[in-house]
Write an enzyme that holds these catalytic residues in place. Structure first.
Site, PDB file in Angstrom:
ATOM      1  N   ARG A  16       0.828  -1.193   0.000  1.00 24.71           N
ATOM      2  CA  ARG A  16       0.000   0.000   0.000  1.00 24.71           C
ATOM      3  C   ARG A  16       0.866   1.249   0.000  1.00 24.71           C
ATOM      4  O   ARG A  16       1.914   1.272   0.655  1.00 24.71           O
ATOM      5  CB  ARG A  16      -0.899   0.005   1.230  1.00 24.71           C
ATOM      6  CG  ARG A  16      -1.983   1.043   1.204  1.00 24.71           C
ATOM      7  CD  ARG A  16      -2.834   1.056   2.470  1.00 24.71           C
ATOM      8  NE  ARG A  16      -2.741  -0.108   3.311  1.00 24.71           N
ATOM      9  CZ  ARG A  16      -2.524  -0.033   4.625  1.00 24.71           C
ATOM     10  NH1 ARG A  16      -2.362   1.121   5.204  1.00 24.71           N
ATOM     11  NH2 ARG A  16      -2.498  -1.142   5.347  1.00 24.71           N
ATOM     12  N   SER A 105      -8.711  -0.239  -0.110  1.00 21.06           N
ATOM     13  CA  SER A 105      -9.590  -0.630   0.990  1.00 21.06           C
ATOM     14  C   SER A 105     -10.324   0.596   1.552  1.00 21.06           C
ATOM     15  O   SER A 105     -11.057   1.255   0.841  1.00 21.06           O
ATOM     16  CB  SER A 105      -8.799  -1.360   2.069  1.00 21.06           C
ATOM     17  OG  SER A 105      -9.629  -1.873   3.066  1.00 21.06           O
ATOM     18  N   HIS A 106     -10.101   0.908   2.842  1.00 19.74           N
ATOM     19  CA  HIS A 106     -10.802   2.017   3.488  1.00 19.74           C
ATOM     20  C   HIS A 106      -9.892   3.217   3.689  1.00 19.74           C
ATOM     21  O   HIS A 106     -10.222   4.132   4.445  1.00 19.74           O
ATOM     22  CB  HIS A 106     -11.344   1.550   4.845  1.00 19.74           C
ATOM     23  CG  HIS A 106     -10.262   1.050   5.762  1.00 19.74           C
ATOM     24  ND1 HIS A 106      -9.716  -0.200   5.629  1.00 19.74           N
ATOM     25  CD2 HIS A 106      -9.617   1.646   6.791  1.00 19.74           C
ATOM     26  CE1 HIS A 106      -8.776  -0.363   6.551  1.00 19.74           C
ATOM     27  NE2 HIS A 106      -8.697   0.730   7.264  1.00 19.74           N
ATOM     28  N   LYS A 115      -3.949  -6.503  -2.666  1.00 18.70           N
ATOM     29  CA  LYS A 115      -4.153  -7.675  -1.814  1.00 18.70           C
ATOM     30  C   LYS A 115      -3.929  -8.909  -2.681  1.00 18.70           C
ATOM     31  O   LYS A 115      -4.412  -8.966  -3.823  1.00 18.70           O
ATOM     32  CB  LYS A 115      -5.555  -7.672  -1.209  1.00 18.70           C
ATOM     33  CG  LYS A 115      -5.764  -6.560  -0.182  1.00 18.70           C
ATOM     34  CD  LYS A 115      -7.156  -6.591   0.440  1.00 18.70           C
ATOM     35  CE  LYS A 115      -7.309  -5.477   1.472  1.00 18.70           C
ATOM     36  NZ  LYS A 115      -8.678  -5.451   2.060  1.00 18.70           N
ATOM     37  N   ASP A 249     -17.030  -1.432   3.520  1.00 17.18           N
ATOM     38  CA  ASP A 249     -15.857  -0.589   3.309  1.00 17.18           C
ATOM     39  C   ASP A 249     -15.576  -0.466   1.808  1.00 17.18           C
ATOM     40  O   ASP A 249     -16.328  -0.979   0.977  1.00 17.18           O
ATOM     41  CB  ASP A 249     -14.654  -1.118   4.088  1.00 17.18           C
ATOM     42  CG  ASP A 249     -14.095  -2.412   3.549  1.00 17.18           C
ATOM     43  OD1 ASP A 249     -14.821  -3.130   2.829  1.00 17.18           O
ATOM     44  OD2 ASP A 249     -12.919  -2.729   3.830  1.00 17.18           O
ATOM     45  N   ASP A 251     -13.623  -1.756  -0.352  1.00 13.55           N
ATOM     46  CA  ASP A 251     -13.455  -2.920  -1.241  1.00 13.55           C
ATOM     47  C   ASP A 251     -14.348  -4.094  -0.854  1.00 13.55           C
ATOM     48  O   ASP A 251     -14.178  -5.203  -1.374  1.00 13.55           O
ATOM     49  CB  ASP A 251     -11.994  -3.355  -1.312  1.00 13.55           C
ATOM     50  CG  ASP A 251     -11.456  -3.931  -0.011  1.00 13.55           C
ATOM     51  OD1 ASP A 251     -11.910  -3.500   1.067  1.00 13.55           O
ATOM     52  OD2 ASP A 251     -10.568  -4.804  -0.065  1.00 13.55           O
ATOM     53  N   ASP A 253     -14.886  -6.016   1.850  1.00 11.66           N
ATOM     54  CA  ASP A 253     -14.553  -7.189   2.664  1.00 11.66           C
ATOM     55  C   ASP A 253     -14.807  -6.978   4.156  1.00 11.66           C
ATOM     56  O   ASP A 253     -14.538  -7.861   4.960  1.00 11.66           O
ATOM     57  CB  ASP A 253     -13.110  -7.662   2.417  1.00 11.66           C
ATOM     58  CG  ASP A 253     -12.054  -6.644   2.803  1.00 11.66           C
ATOM     59  OD1 ASP A 253     -12.401  -5.578   3.356  1.00 11.66           O
ATOM     60  OD2 ASP A 253     -10.859  -6.904   2.533  1.00 11.66           O
ATOM     61  N   ARG A 254     -15.343  -5.793   4.533  1.00 12.08           N
ATOM     62  CA  ARG A 254     -15.675  -5.546   5.937  1.00 12.08           C
ATOM     63  C   ARG A 254     -17.111  -5.050   6.028  1.00 12.08           C
ATOM     64  O   ARG A 254     -17.550  -4.227   5.233  1.00 12.08           O
ATOM     65  CB  ARG A 254     -14.725  -4.516   6.558  1.00 12.08           C
ATOM     66  CG  ARG A 254     -13.306  -5.040   6.683  1.00 12.08           C
ATOM     67  CD  ARG A 254     -12.473  -4.196   7.619  1.00 12.08           C
ATOM     68  NE  ARG A 254     -12.334  -2.840   7.130  1.00 12.08           N
ATOM     69  CZ  ARG A 254     -12.469  -1.756   7.890  1.00 12.08           C
ATOM     70  NH1 ARG A 254     -12.804  -1.855   9.167  1.00 12.08           N
ATOM     71  NH2 ARG A 254     -12.292  -0.567   7.390  1.00 12.08           N
ATOM     72  N   HIS A 336     -14.353  -7.804   9.532  1.00  8.86           N
ATOM     73  CA  HIS A 336     -14.073  -8.950   8.659  1.00  8.86           C
ATOM     74  C   HIS A 336     -14.810 -10.162   9.225  1.00  8.86           C
ATOM     75  O   HIS A 336     -14.703 -10.465  10.417  1.00  8.86           O
ATOM     76  CB  HIS A 336     -12.575  -9.258   8.623  1.00  8.86           C
ATOM     77  CG  HIS A 336     -11.744  -8.252   7.895  1.00  8.86           C
ATOM     78  ND1 HIS A 336     -11.581  -8.263   6.528  1.00  8.86           N
ATOM     79  CD2 HIS A 336     -11.028  -7.206   8.353  1.00  8.86           C
ATOM     80  CE1 HIS A 336     -10.790  -7.267   6.174  1.00  8.86           C
ATOM     81  NE2 HIS A 336     -10.437  -6.604   7.266  1.00  8.86           N
TER      82      HIS A 336
END
Length: 466
Positions: A16, A105-106, A115, A249, A251, A253-254, A336
Site C-alpha cells: 500500500r 480498501s478504506h 491484496k 468498506d 473494497d 470485505d468488511r 471482517h
C-alpha cells in the site's frame, strides 16, 4: 533490470502507498513481474486480477497486467469489483489459484495498494517481503503471457444468493410482517454494482445508499468501523422504519451493521450472531476471533457448545488459522467475517450480509432482539496512540516481561492481553503503522477505570503516555 519499492509499501498484510509519492505504475509493473515469477516457480501460470473504484486503480491494473504477462503468466482480468469477487475468482475458476486485487480498501482516496492470493490462500508477511527481494535483484522470469477479460460478476451474485438456500421466500413473515426492510450503504466503493444486482433478487424492501462507484467517496469515507461513517445509514433506517442497515468498506470485505434502533453492532457482537447460527447447524464447530474481541463472545461460543479460539489480529492471520484448524467461522473487531461452513472461508462482507438475513430467519429473532440479548459490558473502542517505529515492539516486550515477573494472567500471542477479576485489557503494536493500540472491557465503569489505570502504569514504566 530491477526495481526498488519504497520501503513503506511492503506491509504485513498487503502492499500500500500514496499515488505519485510512494506508489506508481512502475511499482505495479514490478509487482506483476515478481508475483508472476513466484507463481511460475510454484508450478502454475494463471493469475486473476481485479480492481476497486479508486481513480488510480485502472492505471495500476494496466501496469500490473503488463508486468504479469512479461513474466510469462496468463491473466484473467475480472474488472471493477469488490475484493471478495477476486477471492471468488480464485476459488471458482478452474485454472486459477492465484490473484491480485488492486485496492486501497478504506484508506484515503490518494492511497492505493494490492491484496494478494497465492495457492488459494492469504499471502502476507515474509512472502510480501520476498516480492521486494525479487524486484531488487531483478530475479524475474521472462515470458510472453496473455491477458483475457472474464465476466464473473453474475456468477458471483448467484453464489451470494446461495446463502439463503433452504429458506422459503415467506419464512420470515413472523419476524417481518410488512416484509423484510434493509438499508445498504456501499460508501461509493467497489461493492456498489454487486449489491445493486443482489438486492434486485432478494425478497423484501431495500433502500440503497451511495452505490455509485466514485473514487473520491463523496457520500462519506468508506470505513464502517468508524461510527461517524454510519450516520447516513442510521438516518435511513430510522426514516424508513427499516429492520436494520448494512455498510461496507471501500473494497467490500468488511461489514458494518446497525439495528432498528440505530445501534451499531461491533465486530464481536456481529460474530455472536453468526456463531449462534453456525453452531445451531454445526455442533461443536471452532470459532476464531481476534485478540481484541470481547470476553462475552468467547463465553457465548462455549455456552453454545462451540470451541472458541483467540488468535492474532489481521485478516490474513485469521484466514490462515481457519485453514489450519478447520474452523467454520472467524471474525475480527474491524468487521471482517469469515464463513467456511457453506462458503470458502474468505472475508466477504456481501456474503456475510446475506447470511445475516438468513441467520435472523433461522434463529427467529430480529437483529435488534439479538442485540438486546447480548451482555451489557463497559468497554473502550480501540485506543490508538503514536509511538516511534523503533520502539513499538520493544515496549510490548518490556510490558510482557514485567507482567510475567508479577505473575499476571495474560495471553501474549499478539501483544499482551491481561485478565483480572475486574475484566481485561490489551496492548499491542500495529503491524502497519507507528502505533500502539489498546482496548479494555469490564462489567462496570469503576472496573474499566481500574483496568485503564493498570495499562497506563505499564506504559509509563516504558516511558509512554497514552
Amino acid at each position: 533490470m530491477s526495481h526498488q519499492f519504497h520501503p513503506s509499501i511492503l506491509r504485513e498484510y498487503d502492499m500500500r502507498g500514496t499515488i505519485g509519492k510512494t506508489l506508481g505504475a512502475d511499482d505495479a509493473h514490478a509487482l506483476g513481474r515478481s508475483f508472476g515469477t513466484r507463481v511460475l516457480r510454484d508450478g502454475r501460470r494463471t493469475v486473476a486480477v481485479g480492481y476497486d473504484g479508486r481513480l488510480s486503480s485502472p492505471m495500476l491494473e494496466e501496469a500490473l497486467v503488463a508486468g504479469l504477462c512479461a513474466s510469462g503468466v496468463d491473466v484473467r482480468r475480472i474488472g471493477l469489483g469488490p475484493t471478495p469477487m477476486l477471492y471468488y475468482a480464485t476459488a471458482s475458476l478452474p485454472e486459477v489459484q492465484d490473484g491480485i486485487q488492486i485496492t486501497g480498501s478504506h484508506n484515503p482516496p490518494d492511497q492505493n495498494g494490492f491484496k494478494v492470493v497465492f495457492r488459494g490462500g492469504p499471502f502476507f508477511g515474509p512472502d510480501i517481503l520476498d516480492l521486494g527481494r525479487l524486484a531488487a535483484q531483478g530475479d524475474w522470469a521472462q515470458g510472453d503471457g496473455t491477458a483475457e477479460s472474464v465476466n464473473i460478476m453474475d456468477a458471483y451474485v448467484e453464489r451470494l444468493l446461495a446463502g439463503l438456500e433452504g429458506i422459503a421466500p415467506d419464512a420470515g413473515k413472523h419476524l417481518f410482517p410488512e416484509s423484510l426492510a434493509i438499508a445498504w450503504d456501499t460508501g461509493n466503493g467497489a461493492a456498489g454494482p454487486v449489491v445493486e444486482r443482489l438486492v434486485a433478487r432478494l425478497p423484501g424492501r431495500h433502500v440503497l445508499l451511495h452505490t455509485h462507484v466514485d473514487g473520491l467517496f463523496p457520500g462519506h469515507h468508506p470505513d464502517p468501523s468508524v461510527e461517524a461513517n454510519l450516520a447516513d445509514l442510521t438516518h435511513a433506517v430510522a426514516r424508513g422504519r427499516l429492520d436494520f442497515g448494512l455498510a461496507f468498506d471501500g473494497d467490500g470485505d468488511r461489514l458494518g451493521v446497525v439495528d432498528s434502533r440505530g445501534r451499531a453492532l461491533a465486530g464481536d457482537q456481529l460474530l455472536m450472531v453468526f456463531a449462534e447460527d453456525v453452531l445451531k447447524r454445526q455442533a461443536g464447530a471452532t470459532v476464531i476471533a481476534d485478540i481484541k474481541a470481547s470476553g462475552a463472545l468467547f463465553d457465548r461460543v462455549r455456552a453454545l457448545g462451540g470451541e472458541p479460539l483467540m488468535w492474532k489480529t489481521g485478516h490474513s492471520h485469521i484466514k490462515s488459522k481457519m485453514k489450519e484448524t478447520g474452523a467454520l467461522l472467524g471474525g475480527e473487531m474491524t468487521g471482517h467475517v469469515f464463513l467456511a461452513d457453506d462458503y470458502y472461508g474468505f472475508d466477504d462482507a456481501i456474503y456475510a450480509a446475506v447470511r445475516l438475513i438468513a441467520a435472523t430467519i433461522r434463529l427467529g429473532r430480529t437483529v435488534t432482539e439479538l442485540r438486546d440479548a447480548m451482555p451489557a459490558l463497559v468497554n473502550t473502542p480501540e485506543l490508538r496512540f503514536p509511538v516511534d517505529e523503533t520502539r513499538k515492539f520493544a515496549v510490548i516486550d518490556e510490558v510482557r516481561a514485567r507482567l510475567a515477573a508479577q505473575g499476571a494472567e495474560m495471553i501474549s500471542i499478539d501483544g499482551v492481553r491481561v485478565t483480572t477479576p475486574r475484566g481485561w485489557w490489551l496492548l499491542r503494536a500495529s503491524n502497519t503503522e507507528a502505533m500502539l493500540t489498546a482496548r479494555a472491557e469490564s462489567e462496570s465503569d469503576a472496573g474499566l477505570a481500574a483496568l485503564l489505570a493498570a495499562l497506563d502504569a505499564q506504559l509509563a514504566a516504558s516511558g509512554i503516555r497514552r
